[in-house]
Design a protein around this motif. Structure first.
Motif, PDB file in Angstrom:
ATOM      1  N   TYR A   1      26.457   0.424  48.115  1.00 43.00           N
ATOM      2  CA  TYR A   1      26.343  -1.034  48.184  1.00 43.00           C
ATOM      3  C   TYR A   1      27.004  -1.685  46.973  1.00 43.00           C
ATOM      4  N   LEU A   2      26.713  -1.170  45.780  1.00 41.27           N
ATOM      5  CA  LEU A   2      27.274  -1.759  44.569  1.00 41.27           C
ATOM      6  C   LEU A   2      28.791  -1.587  44.523  1.00 41.27           C
ATOM      7  N   GLU A   3      29.278  -0.492  45.053  1.00 43.64           N
ATOM      8  CA  GLU A   3      30.724  -0.294  45.125  1.00 43.64           C
ATOM      9  C   GLU A   3      31.356  -1.321  46.066  1.00 43.64           C
TER      10      GLU A   3
ATOM     11  N   GLU B   1      32.041  -7.831  38.066  1.00 46.90           N
ATOM     12  CA  GLU B   1      30.826  -8.302  37.392  1.00 46.90           C
ATOM     13  C   GLU B   1      29.590  -8.186  38.279  1.00 46.90           C
ATOM     14  N   CYS B   2      29.797  -8.159  39.575  1.00 46.74           N
ATOM     15  CA  CYS B   2      28.678  -8.262  40.502  1.00 46.74           C
ATOM     16  C   CYS B   2      27.654  -7.128  40.372  1.00 46.74           C
ATOM     17  N   PRO B   3      28.066  -5.850  40.374  1.00 41.25           N
ATOM     18  CA  PRO B   3      27.064  -4.786  40.272  1.00 41.25           C
ATOM     19  C   PRO B   3      26.193  -4.893  39.028  1.00 41.25           C
ATOM     20  N   GLU B   4      26.818  -5.234  37.892  1.00 43.61           N
ATOM     21  CA  GLU B   4      26.049  -5.353  36.649  1.00 43.61           C
ATOM     22  C   GLU B   4      25.026  -6.472  36.737  1.00 43.61           C
ATOM     23  N   ASN B   5      25.433  -7.596  37.309  1.00 43.50           N
ATOM     24  CA  ASN B   5      24.503  -8.718  37.434  1.00 43.50           C
ATOM     25  C   ASN B   5      23.368  -8.407  38.399  1.00 43.50           C
ATOM     26  N   ILE B   6      23.670  -7.721  39.478  1.00 43.30           N
ATOM     27  CA  ILE B   6      22.614  -7.328  40.408  1.00 43.30           C
ATOM     28  C   ILE B   6      21.664  -6.347  39.734  1.00 43.30           C
ATOM     29  N   ALA B   7      22.228  -5.401  38.987  1.00 40.72           N
ATOM     30  CA  ALA B   7      21.403  -4.372  38.350  1.00 40.72           C
ATOM     31  C   ALA B   7      20.395  -4.954  37.364  1.00 40.72           C
ATOM     32  N   LYS B   8      20.753  -6.065  36.711  1.00 39.67           N
ATOM     33  CA  LYS B   8      19.827  -6.641  35.723  1.00 39.67           C
ATOM     34  C   LYS B   8      19.013  -7.796  36.305  1.00 39.67           C
ATOM     35  N   SER B   9      19.042  -7.905  37.625  1.00 36.38           N
ATOM     36  CA  SER B   9      18.298  -8.976  38.284  1.00 36.38           C
ATOM     37  C   SER B   9      17.006  -8.449  38.888  1.00 36.38           C
ATOM     38  N   SER B  10      15.977  -9.232  38.776  1.00 35.51           N
ATOM     39  CA  SER B  10      14.697  -8.840  39.360  1.00 35.51           C
ATOM     40  C   SER B  10      13.968 -10.082  39.843  1.00 35.51           C
ATOM     41  N   ILE B  11      12.965  -9.861  40.644  1.00 33.36           N
ATOM     42  CA  ILE B  11      12.156 -10.947  41.190  1.00 33.36           C
ATOM     43  C   ILE B  11      10.744 -10.798  40.640  1.00 33.36           C
TER      44      ILE B  11
ATOM     45  N   PRO C   1      13.088  -5.036  41.609  1.00 34.47           N
ATOM     46  CA  PRO C   1      14.516  -5.271  41.414  1.00 34.47           C
ATOM     47  C   PRO C   1      15.116  -5.992  42.613  1.00 34.47           C
ATOM     48  N   LEU C   2      16.096  -6.855  42.362  1.00 39.66           N
ATOM     49  CA  LEU C   2      16.769  -7.573  43.436  1.00 39.66           C
ATOM     50  C   LEU C   2      17.395  -6.602  44.437  1.00 39.66           C
ATOM     51  N   ILE C   3      17.919  -5.470  43.946  1.00 36.06           N
ATOM     52  CA  ILE C   3      18.576  -4.511  44.838  1.00 36.06           C
ATOM     53  C   ILE C   3      17.603  -3.987  45.891  1.00 36.06           C
ATOM     54  N   ASP C   4      16.317  -3.900  45.562  1.00 33.93           N
ATOM     55  CA  ASP C   4      15.325  -3.440  46.540  1.00 33.93           C
ATOM     56  C   ASP C   4      15.242  -4.398  47.722  1.00 33.93           C
ATOM     57  N   PHE C   5      15.405  -5.693  47.444  1.00 36.39           N
ATOM     58  CA  PHE C   5      15.386  -6.686  48.515  1.00 36.39           C
ATOM     59  C   PHE C   5      16.678  -6.650  49.323  1.00 36.39           C
ATOM     60  N   LEU C   6      17.808  -6.462  48.650  1.00 36.11           N
ATOM     61  CA  LEU C   6      19.103  -6.488  49.320  1.00 36.11           C
ATOM     62  C   LEU C   6      19.273  -5.331  50.296  1.00 36.11           C
ATOM     63  N   LEU C   7      18.601  -4.209  50.039  1.00 36.30           N
ATOM     64  CA  LEU C   7      18.742  -3.035  50.896  1.00 36.30           C
ATOM     65  C   LEU C   7      17.489  -2.747  51.735  1.00 36.30           C
ATOM     66  N   LEU C   8      16.322  -3.099  51.222  1.00 35.05           N
ATOM     67  CA  LEU C   8      15.051  -2.851  51.920  1.00 35.05           C
ATOM     68  C   LEU C   8      14.953  -1.413  52.426  1.00 35.05           C
ATOM     69  N   HIS C   9      15.280  -0.467  51.562  1.00 31.07           N
ATOM     70  CA  HIS C   9      15.131   0.938  51.940  1.00 31.07           C
ATOM     71  C   HIS C   9      13.671   1.278  52.231  1.00 31.07           C
ATOM     72  N   LYS C  10      12.783   0.582  51.557  1.00 25.45           N
ATOM     73  CA  LYS C  10      11.356   0.724  51.833  1.00 25.45           C
ATOM     74  C   LYS C  10      10.717  -0.650  51.765  1.00 25.45           C
ATOM     75  N   PRO C  11       9.606  -0.849  52.447  1.00 18.52           N
ATOM     76  CA  PRO C  11       8.967  -2.172  52.450  1.00 18.52           C
ATOM     77  C   PRO C  11       8.601  -2.635  51.043  1.00 18.52           C
TER      78      PRO C  11
END
Length: 248
Positions: A181-183, A192-202, A231-241
């Motif tokens: 996904y980050l790729e 810049e996008c992967p780095e910004n997503i990686a340091k983003s959280s809710i 982490p924001l990435i957890d929401f973007l992929l929803l691999h688990k609830p």
């Protein structure tokens, strides 16, 4: 790091989860003054600050309808959300201010949290994103986001269903690994996008009207405030609830 809260600006909407990168911060307070046996009143405070990079991405991808003005996309998003809040049958004292560059803060009160969610969902009352139940003196609040009920979230936050944005959400990317996904977003949206997503959280704080007796978050300050973070990435992929609960 800037504090942020996406277009949601409220737990009640879970909103803004995707509008930007950052730290999504929101403080939801439930009142002990019950209107009815089921109605749960309270108030919400929102601090929203969005990185310039993501504002630029939104501007580039957005297909917002031209309403005859050149207002920045964040102003449009916030104003639309505030308008929807004010139209709710259970809100009062709605006030949002622009506090700085791409930075907003706001407050509103509600007389019934469940009705607020229904109002923000175009009147639908069968949503399962946030549920509140009572058994005797015990109240349980549960937040649950998964692939099955994700379409309900797009009803609350129509922005997530915008064709130019939904392609970056879980409906399209659930089967990708985080690395894949980050790729992908790096190639499409910039390095810049992967780095910004990686340091983003809710981040969501919930203040209960009395002592919290059970939860799966982190108690802070006292036994009446619990904080949930993911982490924001957890929401973007929803691999688990994404699931949080508290009882008081």
């Amino acid at each position: 790091m800037k504090k942020i809260l996406p277009i949601l600006l409220s737990m009640a909407v879970l909103c803004s989860l995707l509008l930007s990168s950052c730290v999504v911060a929101n403080k939801l307070t439930f009142s002990g003054d019950l209107v009815t046996a089921q109605a749960v009143p309270g108030k919400d405070h929102v601090d929203l600050s969005v990185y310039d990079f993501f504002v630029d991405v939104m501007e580039d991808l957005s297909n917002w309808e031209d309403k005859g003005n050149n207002d920045p996309i964040m102003d449009v998003a916030v104003n639309d959300f505030v308008k929807k809040l004010k139209e709710s049958s259970v809100t009062s004292a709605v006030m949002f201010l622009e506090a700085g560059h791409n930075t907003y803060m706001g407050d509103f009160a509600f007389s019934d949290f469940s009705t607020l969610l229904a109002d923000l969902s175009s009147g639908k009352t069968d949503q399962s994103i946030v549920t509140i139940g009572r058994s005797g003196d015990l109240t349980r609040v549960e937040i649950n986001i998964n692939m099955d009920n994700y379409p309900e979230l797009t009803e609350i936050i129509p922005f997530l269903a915008d064709p130019n944005f939904e392609v970056y959400g879980p409906l399209y990317n659930h089967d990708l690994s985080e690395e894949e996904y980050l790729e992908m977003v790096s190639f499409i949206l910039g390095e810049e996008c992967p780095e910004n997503i990686a340091k983003s959280s809710i981040k969501l704080q919930v203040v209960a009207p009395k002592a919290i007796t059970a939860h799966n978050g982190t108690l802070i300050r006292n036994n009446m405030t619990v904080e949930f973070t993911f982490p924001l990435i957890d929401f973007l992929l929803l691999h688990k609830p994404i699931n949080f609960y508290l009882e008081y």
